[in-house]
Design a protein around this motif. Structure first.
Motif, PDB file in Angstrom:
ATOM      1  N   HIS A 190       4.760 -14.725 -38.178  1.00  0.00           N
ATOM      2  CA  HIS A 190       3.873 -15.906 -38.491  1.00  0.00           C
ATOM      3  C   HIS A 190       4.526 -16.886 -39.366  1.00  0.00           C
ATOM      4  O   HIS A 190       4.844 -16.320 -40.450  1.00  0.00           O
ATOM      5  CB  HIS A 190       2.308 -15.606 -38.657  1.00  0.00           C
ATOM      6  CG  HIS A 190       1.502 -16.995 -38.623  1.00  0.00           C
ATOM      7  ND1 HIS A 190       1.068 -17.237 -39.975  1.00  0.00           N
ATOM      8  CD2 HIS A 190       1.005 -17.384 -37.543  1.00  0.00           C
ATOM      9  CE1 HIS A 190       0.147 -18.428 -39.613  1.00  0.00           C
ATOM     10  NE2 HIS A 190       0.238 -18.465 -38.338  1.00  0.00           N
ATOM     11  N   ASP A 191       4.342 -18.006 -39.136  1.00  0.00           N
ATOM     12  CA  ASP A 191       5.215 -19.113 -39.882  1.00  0.00           C
ATOM     13  C   ASP A 191       4.296 -19.051 -41.209  1.00  0.00           C
ATOM     14  O   ASP A 191       2.993 -19.649 -41.313  1.00  0.00           O
ATOM     15  CB  ASP A 191       5.190 -20.440 -39.291  1.00  0.00           C
ATOM     16  CG  ASP A 191       5.791 -21.649 -40.097  1.00  0.00           C
ATOM     17  OD1 ASP A 191       6.143 -21.313 -41.155  1.00  0.00           O
ATOM     18  OD2 ASP A 191       5.719 -22.854 -39.663  1.00  0.00           O
ATOM     19  N   PRO A 192       4.780 -18.692 -42.232  1.00  0.00           N
ATOM     20  CA  PRO A 192       4.086 -19.045 -43.427  1.00  0.00           C
ATOM     21  C   PRO A 192       3.818 -20.279 -44.291  1.00  0.00           C
ATOM     22  O   PRO A 192       2.951 -20.488 -44.987  1.00  0.00           O
ATOM     23  CB  PRO A 192       5.022 -17.987 -44.576  1.00  0.00           C
ATOM     24  CG  PRO A 192       6.174 -18.248 -44.074  1.00  0.00           C
ATOM     25  CD  PRO A 192       6.099 -18.471 -42.564  1.00  0.00           C
ATOM     26  N   ASP A 193       4.449 -21.321 -43.548  1.00  0.00           N
ATOM     27  CA  ASP A 193       4.090 -22.750 -43.949  1.00  0.00           C
ATOM     28  C   ASP A 193       2.868 -23.126 -42.874  1.00  0.00           C
ATOM     29  O   ASP A 193       2.472 -24.487 -43.089  1.00  0.00           O
ATOM     30  CB  ASP A 193       5.138 -23.554 -43.632  1.00  0.00           C
ATOM     31  CG  ASP A 193       6.480 -23.241 -44.724  1.00  0.00           C
ATOM     32  OD1 ASP A 193       6.021 -22.799 -45.680  1.00  0.00           O
ATOM     33  OD2 ASP A 193       7.687 -23.382 -44.366  1.00  0.00           O
ATOM     34  N   ALA A 194       2.576 -22.424 -42.042  1.00  0.00           N
ATOM     35  CA  ALA A 194       1.296 -22.953 -41.203  1.00  0.00           C
ATOM     36  C   ALA A 194       0.025 -22.820 -41.899  1.00  0.00           C
ATOM     37  O   ALA A 194      -0.410 -21.694 -42.016  1.00  0.00           O
ATOM     38  CB  ALA A 194       1.410 -22.092 -39.812  1.00  0.00           C
ATOM     39  N   PHE A 195      -0.713 -23.819 -42.141  1.00  0.00           N
ATOM     40  CA  PHE A 195      -2.017 -23.828 -42.532  1.00  0.00           C
ATOM     41  C   PHE A 195      -2.946 -23.674 -41.298  1.00  0.00           C
ATOM     42  O   PHE A 195      -3.521 -24.742 -40.945  1.00  0.00           O
ATOM     43  CB  PHE A 195      -2.265 -25.050 -43.512  1.00  0.00           C
ATOM     44  CG  PHE A 195      -3.545 -24.893 -44.559  1.00  0.00           C
ATOM     45  CD1 PHE A 195      -3.416 -24.425 -45.545  1.00  0.00           C
ATOM     46  CD2 PHE A 195      -4.430 -25.743 -44.089  1.00  0.00           C
ATOM     47  CE1 PHE A 195      -4.427 -24.263 -46.582  1.00  0.00           C
ATOM     48  CE2 PHE A 195      -5.647 -25.966 -44.922  1.00  0.00           C
ATOM     49  CZ  PHE A 195      -5.587 -24.971 -46.033  1.00  0.00           C
ATOM     50  N   THR A 196      -3.042 -22.459 -41.137  1.00  0.00           N
ATOM     51  CA  THR A 196      -3.812 -22.256 -40.007  1.00  0.00           C
ATOM     52  C   THR A 196      -5.189 -22.561 -39.676  1.00  0.00           C
ATOM     53  O   THR A 196      -5.930 -22.188 -40.595  1.00  0.00           O
ATOM     54  CB  THR A 196      -3.575 -20.818 -39.415  1.00  0.00           C
ATOM     55  OG1 THR A 196      -2.351 -20.433 -39.594  1.00  0.00           O
ATOM     56  CG2 THR A 196      -4.279 -20.444 -38.244  1.00  0.00           C
ATOM     57  N   GLN A 197      -5.835 -23.386 -38.974  1.00  0.00           N
ATOM     58  CA  GLN A 197      -6.698 -23.887 -38.506  1.00  0.00           C
ATOM     59  C   GLN A 197      -7.586 -23.479 -37.224  1.00  0.00           C
ATOM     60  O   GLN A 197      -8.673 -23.238 -37.263  1.00  0.00           O
ATOM     61  CB  GLN A 197      -6.887 -25.321 -38.569  1.00  0.00           C
ATOM     62  CG  GLN A 197      -6.499 -26.145 -40.094  1.00  0.00           C
ATOM     63  CD  GLN A 197      -7.366 -25.761 -41.025  1.00  0.00           C
ATOM     64  OE1 GLN A 197      -7.585 -24.595 -41.639  1.00  0.00           O
ATOM     65  NE2 GLN A 197      -7.979 -26.889 -42.094  1.00  0.00           N
ATOM     66  N   GLY A 198      -6.701 -23.171 -36.356  1.00  0.00           N
ATOM     67  CA  GLY A 198      -7.221 -22.852 -35.046  1.00  0.00           C
ATOM     68  C   GLY A 198      -6.053 -21.853 -34.403  1.00  0.00           C
ATOM     69  O   GLY A 198      -4.993 -22.273 -34.551  1.00  0.00           O
ATOM     70  N   LEU A 199      -6.678 -21.044 -33.544  1.00  0.00           N
ATOM     71  CA  LEU A 199      -5.763 -20.073 -32.903  1.00  0.00           C
ATOM     72  C   LEU A 199      -6.117 -19.553 -31.667  1.00  0.00           C
ATOM     73  O   LEU A 199      -7.535 -19.444 -31.210  1.00  0.00           O
ATOM     74  CB  LEU A 199      -5.785 -18.902 -33.889  1.00  0.00           C
ATOM     75  CG  LEU A 199      -4.802 -17.756 -33.723  1.00  0.00           C
ATOM     76  CD1 LEU A 199      -3.032 -18.359 -33.874  1.00  0.00           C
ATOM     77  CD2 LEU A 199      -4.839 -16.387 -34.355  1.00  0.00           C
ATOM     78  N   VAL A 200      -5.338 -19.497 -30.589  1.00  0.00           N
ATOM     79  CA  VAL A 200      -5.661 -19.096 -29.156  1.00  0.00           C
ATOM     80  C   VAL A 200      -4.338 -18.388 -28.668  1.00  0.00           C
ATOM     81  O   VAL A 200      -3.210 -18.823 -29.083  1.00  0.00           O
ATOM     82  CB  VAL A 200      -5.919 -20.262 -28.249  1.00  0.00           C
ATOM     83  CG1 VAL A 200      -5.978 -20.098 -26.930  1.00  0.00           C
ATOM     84  CG2 VAL A 200      -6.884 -21.195 -28.657  1.00  0.00           C
ATOM     85  N   VAL A 201      -4.351 -17.066 -28.407  1.00  0.00           N
ATOM     86  CA  VAL A 201      -3.491 -16.359 -27.666  1.00  0.00           C
ATOM     87  C   VAL A 201      -3.848 -16.243 -26.048  1.00  0.00           C
ATOM     88  O   VAL A 201      -4.975 -15.494 -25.781  1.00  0.00           O
ATOM     89  CB  VAL A 201      -3.226 -15.156 -28.290  1.00  0.00           C
ATOM     90  CG1 VAL A 201      -2.320 -14.086 -27.579  1.00  0.00           C
ATOM     91  CG2 VAL A 201      -3.103 -15.248 -29.779  1.00  0.00           C
ATOM     92  N   GLU A 202      -2.802 -16.571 -25.316  1.00  0.00           N
ATOM     93  CA  GLU A 202      -2.967 -16.383 -23.724  1.00  0.00           C
ATOM     94  C   GLU A 202      -1.347 -15.607 -23.396  1.00  0.00           C
ATOM     95  O   GLU A 202      -0.257 -16.344 -23.562  1.00  0.00           O
ATOM     96  CB  GLU A 202      -3.027 -17.685 -23.110  1.00  0.00           C
ATOM     97  CG  GLU A 202      -4.366 -18.137 -23.350  1.00  0.00           C
ATOM     98  CD  GLU A 202      -4.571 -19.442 -22.123  1.00  0.00           C
ATOM     99  OE1 GLU A 202      -3.556 -19.862 -21.542  1.00  0.00           O
ATOM    100  OE2 GLU A 202      -5.550 -19.920 -22.307  1.00  0.00           O
ATOM    101  N   GLY A 203      -1.469 -14.339 -23.312  1.00  0.00           N
ATOM    102  CA  GLY A 203      -0.267 -13.487 -22.885  1.00  0.00           C
ATOM    103  C   GLY A 203       0.716 -13.621 -23.946  1.00  0.00           C
ATOM    104  O   GLY A 203       0.313 -13.118 -25.215  1.00  0.00           O
TER     105      GLY A 203
END
Length: 260
Positions: free
Chosen positions: A44-57
């Motif tokens: 996972h990109d450590p520079d990504a200030f994650t706010q929303g997440l969706v996984v499809e396949g």
């Protein structure tokens, strides 16, 4: 949300998070708590200030925050490499996302704007408006659910974004504050609680917290370089039944199993 204060000593991270967790889970009722097991890890990109997440396949859709650095991106699950990305204009702070049909919805923090994008190309499809702040976002196929940090989840029309009703979230007699990123899973809303490693399982009809999912062992607080690197990102792949979590600036995305 934007957090600017940095801690001076790593041990304090664990101390404060323990206090927050104790407060989050000190409801008046005997709400069950479930532990989790890490099944797999992905880059996972450590520079990504994650706010929303969706996984499809094998595709991860991720919304990130910060003014001037907010993005919407498609990422390859296995490699963690970005397949396609677009950046929001500098005046917008990106928040939660959800994918409904062929559209991606991405809300913003204080700007009251929800951007619509084509799922395949990330091409802009327009905007929708809503009052107050935007934190987390999910849907159940018929309704959009939006959090804003208060003990309220708003239920919106996915076409107009007009409010249909509100859910007041509580555990026993105590309301639950700081509701952040959301995911709809098997008839329940799973919700990150800001600055906590606990995920609330919320009944979308009554707003009652049905239980807590304890993720404190996934990426322990003592290993994080900053208190802002909080758990924030829940994704459920309905086709496979797999559940994923990550956090703001986390170096890994985790597939987890909820233990009975």
């Amino acid at each position: 949300m934007l957090k600017r204060t940095r801690w001076l000593a790593i041990p304090l991270v664990g101390i404060v998070l323990v206090a927050i967790i104790a407060n989050v889970m000190s409801g008046d009722d005997a709400t069950p708590v479930q532990k989790v097991k890490v099944v797999a890890t992905y880059p996972h990109d450590p520079d990504a200030f994650t706010q929303g997440l969706v996984v499809e396949g094998n595709i991860v859709y991720e919304g990130t925050g910060h003014y001037g650095r907010s993005t919407l991106r498609k990422v390859d699950l296995e490699s963690g490499k970005t397949v396609l990305s677009m950046q929001l204009a500098g005046q917008y702070f990106g928040e939660g996302i959800t994918v409904m049909g062929d559209q991606i919805y991405q809300i913003t923090w204080k700007e009251g704007v929800c951007f619509l994008f084509d799922k395949q190309s990330l091409k802009s499809l327009g905007t929708l408006r809503y009052p107050d702040e935007g934190w987390g976002l999910t849907h159940d196929g018929e309704n959009i659910y939006l959090s804003d940090g208060r003990p309220i989840i708003r239920v919106l029309d996915p076409v107009t974004f007009k409010e249909r009703r509100r859910i007041r979230v509580r555990s026993g007699r105590r309301t639950i504050e700081k509701i952040n990123e959301l995911e709809f899973v098997d008839g329940e809303i799973l919700a990150n609680i800001w600055y906590s490693d606990q995920i609330a399982r919320i009944d979308p009809k009554s707003g009652e917290v049905l239980g807590w999912i304890d993720c404190s062992n996934v990426y322990p607080a003592a290993q994080r370089p900053d208190r802002e690197h909080v758990l924030n990102g829940i994704a459920y792949d309905q086709a496979t039944g797999k559940l994923y979590v990550t956090g703001k600036n986390w170096p890994k995305l985790y597939e987890i199993e909820i233990l009975k």
